[in-house]
Design a protein around this motif. Structure first.
Motif, short mmCIF file in Angstrom:
data_model
loop_
_atom_site.label_atom_id
_atom_site.label_comp_id
_atom_site.label_asym_id
_atom_site.label_seq_id
_atom_site.Cartn_x
_atom_site.Cartn_y
_atom_site.Cartn_z
N PHE A 172 -9.53 -8.44 3.45
CA PHE A 172 -10.36 -7.51 2.68
C PHE A 172 -9.81 -7.37 1.26
CE2 PHE A 172 -11.79 -2.81 2.31
CZ PHE A 172 -12.96 -3.19 1.71
N ARG A 173 -8.50 -7.21 1.13
CA ARG A 173 -7.90 -7.08 -0.19
C ARG A 173 -7.95 -8.41 -0.94
NH1 ARG A 173 -2.24 -4.28 -0.35
NH2 ARG A 173 -3.59 -2.50 0.08
N GLN A 174 -7.73 -9.51 -0.22
CA GLN A 174 -7.81 -10.83 -0.86
C GLN A 174 -9.16 -11.03 -1.53
OE1 GLN A 174 -6.72 -14.46 1.09
NE2 GLN A 174 -5.29 -13.41 2.45
N GLU A 175 -10.21 -10.68 -0.81
CA GLU A 175 -11.55 -10.91 -1.34
C GLU A 175 -11.81 -10.11 -2.60
OE1 GLU A 175 -14.44 -10.29 1.69
OE2 GLU A 175 -14.25 -12.34 2.44
N GLN A 176 -11.15 -8.97 -2.74
CA GLN A 176 -11.35 -8.18 -3.95
C GLN A 176 -10.55 -8.73 -5.12
OE1 GLN A 176 -13.85 -5.92 -3.81
NE2 GLN A 176 -13.92 -6.88 -1.80
N GLY A 177 -9.59 -9.62 -4.83
CA GLY A 177 -8.85 -10.27 -5.91
C GLY A 177 -7.97 -9.32 -6.69
N ASP A 178 -7.53 -8.23 -6.07
CA ASP A 178 -6.76 -7.22 -6.80
C ASP A 178 -5.79 -6.58 -5.83
OD1 ASP A 178 -5.73 -5.17 -8.27
OD2 ASP A 178 -7.62 -4.12 -8.59
N GLU A 179 -4.49 -6.79 -6.03
CA GLU A 179 -3.50 -6.23 -5.13
C GLU A 179 -3.46 -4.71 -5.22
OE1 GLU A 179 -1.70 -7.68 -2.72
OE2 GLU A 179 -3.00 -9.37 -3.16
N GLY A 180 -4.00 -4.14 -6.30
CA GLY A 180 -4.04 -2.69 -6.42
C GLY A 180 -5.27 -2.08 -5.78
N PHE A 181 -6.09 -2.90 -5.15
CA PHE A 181 -7.33 -2.42 -4.53
C PHE A 181 -7.02 -1.48 -3.38
CE2 PHE A 181 -10.63 -3.11 -1.24
CZ PHE A 181 -11.70 -2.59 -1.94
N LYS A 182 -7.61 -0.29 -3.41
CA LYS A 182 -7.34 0.74 -2.40
C LYS A 182 -8.43 0.70 -1.32
CE LYS A 182 -3.71 2.57 -4.45
NZ LYS A 182 -3.56 1.66 -5.59
N GLY A 183 -8.40 -0.35 -0.53
CA GLY A 183 -9.41 -0.50 0.50
C GLY A 183 -8.85 -0.20 1.88
N THR A 184 -9.63 0.47 2.70
CA THR A 184 -9.24 0.74 4.08
C THR A 184 -10.42 0.41 4.98
OG1 THR A 184 -9.97 3.04 3.95
CG2 THR A 184 -7.67 2.59 3.39
N TRP A 185 -10.15 0.32 6.28
CA TRP A 185 -11.24 0.07 7.20
C TRP A 185 -10.90 0.63 8.57
CZ3 TRP A 185 -7.78 -3.68 5.81
CH2 TRP A 185 -7.12 -4.35 6.83
N GLU A 186 -11.94 0.79 9.36
CA GLU A 186 -11.79 1.18 10.75
C GLU A 186 -12.65 0.25 11.57
OE1 GLU A 186 -14.69 5.01 10.95
OE2 GLU A 186 -13.13 5.03 9.39
N SER A 187 -12.27 0.02 12.83
CA SER A 187 -13.01 -0.96 13.63
C SER A 187 -12.98 -0.58 15.10
CB SER A 187 -12.39 -2.35 13.46
OG SER A 187 -11.08 -2.38 14.01
N THR A 188 -13.98 -1.08 15.81
CA THR A 188 -14.03 -0.98 17.27
C THR A 188 -14.50 -2.32 17.82
OG1 THR A 188 -16.30 -0.11 17.16
CG2 THR A 188 -14.51 1.50 17.29
#
Length: 251
Positions: A95-111
């Motif tokens: 997810f962070r790789q795809e944004q191309g920014d190591e500072g990207f504040k992305g989170t996720w939840e999954s089931t």
């Protein structure tokens, strides 16, 4: 009606849309009532109602229960960057790789749950309808705001009874399809993405924020290893808040 001449309700909608876009009717302003539209534009109640419906379907206005119809705030669309897989990215999540920014504040939840493949999913995975698959539903957030939903399916003929059965658990859990399949000695060497737009379903817009029927971007993605589909996913993004930008290497 002569060719090229707009119906009355579209002419009214065009003028109201222009007022919204130029700031005459700013966000959170109440849209003129149906009676006022009828008087100002010299049209029937039916035309006034249809004009309001057009603006609502386009996402320019929203109804508030017991209060009326108001101009929606339309934030500047943010970019979701898709760069594909980049080897050597260490522990960075896909997810962070795809944004191309190591500072990207992305989170996720999954089931994840076991399921039977529908005819549509079976065709994409090259299996038979009813074959067992692992279905995983993700909700991705950016700085706490829901930004996209993804539902993925993996054939259990590939992952069943292996350490990578659950995408977010095990020794390579959460590292993405490429690394997980590599643990099974499968080299993911190709990915396809079909992109379209459609009205959002009520379940989707309730999670992502928005109104049922507003346009969403849908990406149908499939990963392949030597021509064998090993994962397919439907990715849904609210079109009024995000734009999808692709950055692809030239080889």
């Amino acid at each position: 009606m002569p060719f090229g001449e707009q119906p009355a309700y579209l002419r009214v909608a065009d003028d109201l849309r222009r007022k919204i876009l130029d700031g005459t009717l700013p966000p959170h302003t109440r849209l003129p009532s149906q009676a006022r539209i009828r008087t100002e534009y010299g049209v029937s109640d039916t035309v006034a109602l249809e004009a309001r419906k057009v603006l609502m379907a386009e996402g320019f206005v929203e109804g508030r229960s017991g209060s009326g119809t108001y101009v929606r705030e339309r934030p500047e669309p943010r970019r979701i960057v898709r760069t594909g897989y980049r080897p050597g990215a260490g522990q960075s999540t896909p997810f962070r790789q795809e944004q191309g920014d190591e500072g990207f504040k992305g989170t996720w939840e999954s089931t994840s749950v076991q399921d039977s493949a529908t005819a549509r999913i079976a065709e994409r995975l090259g299996i038979r309808p009813g074959d067992r698959v692992m279905r995983t539903r993700y909700l991705f957030r950016s700085e706490g705001e829901p930004m996209m939903i993804s539902v993925s399916w993996e054939p259990m003929a590939v992952t069943g009874r292996t350490p990578v059965l659950l995408p977010e658990e095990g020794p390579v859990g959460g590292q993405g399809v490429v690394e997980r399949m590599a643990a099974l000695d499968l080299v993911v060497d190709n990915v396809s993405e079909d992109i379209g737009a459609r009205p959002g379903l009520a379940e989707e817009t309730s999670v992502l924020g928005g109104v049922p029927g507003h346009v969403v971007i849908e990406i149908q993605r499939t990963y392949y290893a030597s021509g064998q589909p090993v994962e397919t996913a439907d990715i849904v993004i609210p079109a009024d808040r995000y734009r999808v930008a692709y950055r692809m290497p030239v080889k």
